[in-house]
Design an enzyme around this catalytic site. Structure first.
Site, short mmCIF file in Angstrom:
data_model
loop_
_atom_site.label_atom_id
_atom_site.label_comp_id
_atom_site.label_asym_id
_atom_site.label_seq_id
_atom_site.Cartn_x
_atom_site.Cartn_y
_atom_site.Cartn_z
N HIS A 113 0.90 -1.66 0.35
CA HIS A 113 0.16 -0.34 0.40
C HIS A 113 0.95 1.20 -0.12
CE1 HIS A 113 0.30 1.23 4.69
NE2 HIS A 113 -0.07 -0.72 4.84
N HIS B 37 3.85 1.72 12.42
CA HIS B 37 3.63 3.23 13.34
C HIS B 37 4.08 3.54 14.40
CE1 HIS B 37 -0.34 1.64 12.00
NE2 HIS B 37 0.33 1.44 10.95
N ASP C 266 6.35 -0.05 6.76
CA ASP C 266 4.96 -0.46 6.74
C ASP C 266 4.44 0.74 5.91
OD1 ASP C 266 2.56 -0.47 6.91
OD2 ASP C 266 2.13 1.02 8.95
N ASP D 218 -0.11 4.76 1.39
CA ASP D 218 -0.90 5.32 1.95
C ASP D 218 0.32 5.25 3.62
OD1 ASP D 218 -2.18 3.08 2.16
OD2 ASP D 218 -3.20 4.21 3.81
N GLU E 268 -5.41 2.42 3.06
CA GLU E 268 -4.82 1.01 3.96
C GLU E 268 -4.84 1.15 5.31
OE1 GLU E 268 -3.20 -2.68 6.40
OE2 GLU E 268 -2.93 -0.29 5.66
N GLU E 269 -4.00 2.05 5.10
CA GLU E 269 -3.90 3.04 7.03
C GLU E 269 -5.79 2.66 7.45
OE1 GLU E 269 -1.65 2.06 8.44
OE2 GLU E 269 0.46 1.91 6.98
N ASP F 220 3.32 -7.45 4.56
CA ASP F 220 2.69 -6.39 5.46
C ASP F 220 2.73 -6.97 7.32
OD1 ASP F 220 1.55 -3.95 6.22
OD2 ASP F 220 0.11 -4.03 5.35
#
Length: 407
Positions: free
Chosen positions: A94, A384, A127, A96, A161-162, A190
């Site tokens: 992804h 994150h 990520d 984003d 995705e996030e 992921d």
């Protein structure tokens, strides 16, 4: 063939650092995170792929007036295989990323990649740029040898995705569903662990609920004249927690923890002062249910329990479903699990194991369309976190695993 490809990948460190550095400079934040979306990052990636010989692109743009250009771009890069009878391989990453969070916790600028001790540090480097870059390097290595993959490869770089995938894979499956075939194999790099052992093939059913209790406001000294919504709401939270765990008590060792979970989480403010009995109180629950239990069965039980509290405290309780997702599983003996097991063994010399997780991934959307999907990567899981990092070696070695799946 394999030795030449692996040798090229081993010499691709500079390429990996270059691409990670360039991607990190473009903060692809969702409008839900006060960003402009993924368009600039997607445009850059399209150009980079073309410069490196990967030219067959398709854009699947989900409309979003909040985002730059009014779209949330999903990009597909295709590489034709030599055997059209084989199932196609998709590798889905992804575009984003999430915001950096508290700036003081970072030791460097989140949007500028720092290389240190074999790592790259920056927001998004793991990520999900680790998986993205690995997939690109795998294809690039094959093409640079003048070869083609045995099976057709599709690299999907998805949006959103996030923040729920409403403009990403969910939108694609609703609006461009025919791009997938029933026998497609989808690898999602992921999720994983630092040894590359775990392959996620299943998820618990997910349910988020909002519970609003409405009573009667009164002075703090006269609770007899009111109906305390906070008190009723607190009793409801405890009762739901205890009774749901008792009612839905089956276990499945595929998952960790191996049981369903029913947790009160977010709590909204009620009255601003101490000496008022609140008439309104709101809390939320994050519920992760073993697939053996349908979501509706849990909702029905919540309805019974809230009636008990309504009668006990003379209040009204409204239960709102904020998010609900039921997910099928990828079979343990599916072709993708078999292929990936062999490839990981060859590159990392480890024996993999299949697992289920409580968290939600984009794989659930694909599995519900009966498309076999596995989430796997060798990674340290710093997503994150402040000072998010990725090992360069993991980028390259994961690319080898992907290349084996392709050839």
């Amino acid at each position: 063939m394999k030795d030449k490809i692996f040798s090229f990948i081993d010499k691709s460190k500079d390429l990996a650092v270059e691409l990670e550095t360039a991607l990190t400079k473009i903060p692809a934040l969702s409008p839900d995170s006060d960003g402009e979306g993924e368009l600039e990052k997607c445009i850059f990636l399209e150009g980079w792929l073309k410069e490196h010989g990967i030219t067959d692109h398709t854009r699947l743009d989900a409309p979003d007036s909040r985002a730059k250009g009014g779209v949330r771009p999903n990009l597909v890069a295709a590489i034709a295989g030599t055997d059209e009878t084989l199932p196609r391989l998709w590798i889905m990453s992804h575009l984003d990323v999430v915001p950096p969070g508290e700036a003081s916790l970072w030791q460097s600028d989140p949007w500028t990649v720092v290389q240190k001790d074999g790592k790259l540090i920056g927001r998004g480097v793991e990520d999900n740029q680790q998986g993205l870059v690995s997939s690109v390097i795998a294809v690039h290595a094959i093409m640079k040898q003048g070869l083609k993959p045995k099976r057709t490869v599709k690299l999907l770089f998805a949006a959103d995705e996030e923040c729920g995938s409403s403009y990403g894979i969910e939108w694609i499956l609703k609006n461009k569903k025919d791009i997938f075939k029933p026998d497609d194999l989808v690898l999602i790099p992921d999720s994983g662990d630092c040894e590359g052992i775990t392959m996620e093939i299943a998820e618990k059913n997910q349910l988020w609920v909002k519970l609003r209790t409405v009573g009667k406001q009164s002075h703090g000294s006269r609770p007899d004249l009111g109906n305390n919504a906070f008190l009723a709401s607190s009793d409801l939270a405890v009762l739901l927690h205890n009774e749901l765990y008792k009612k839905f008590d089956k276990t499945d060792t595929l998952f960790e923890p191996p049981f369903s979970t029913f947790e009160p989480t977010k709590k909204e403010a009620n009255v601003p002062n101490i000496n008022t009995i609140p008439a309104d109180d709101i809390f939320y629950m994050d519920i992760r249910i073993l697939p053996v239990y349908p979501v509706q069965t849990v909702l029905d039980e919540i309805s019974k329990i809230k009636t008990v509290i309504e009668n006990k405290y003379n209040v009204q309780i409204e239960c709102t479903c904020i998010q609900s997702m039921e997910s099928k599983s990828t079979p343990k003996d599916s072709p993708l699990v078999t292929l990936l097991t062999r490839a990981v063994k060859e590159v990392y010399s480890v024996d993999t194991k299949v697992i289920g997780i409580g968290g939600g991934t984009v794989a659930a959307y694909l599995r519900n369309e009966n498309i076999d999907s596995v989430a796997w990567s060798r990674m340290d899981e710093t997503a994150h976190q402040p000072n998010e990092y990725v090992y360069i070696k993991n980028i390259l070695d994961n690319a080898k695993v992907m290349a084996l799946l392709m050839i």
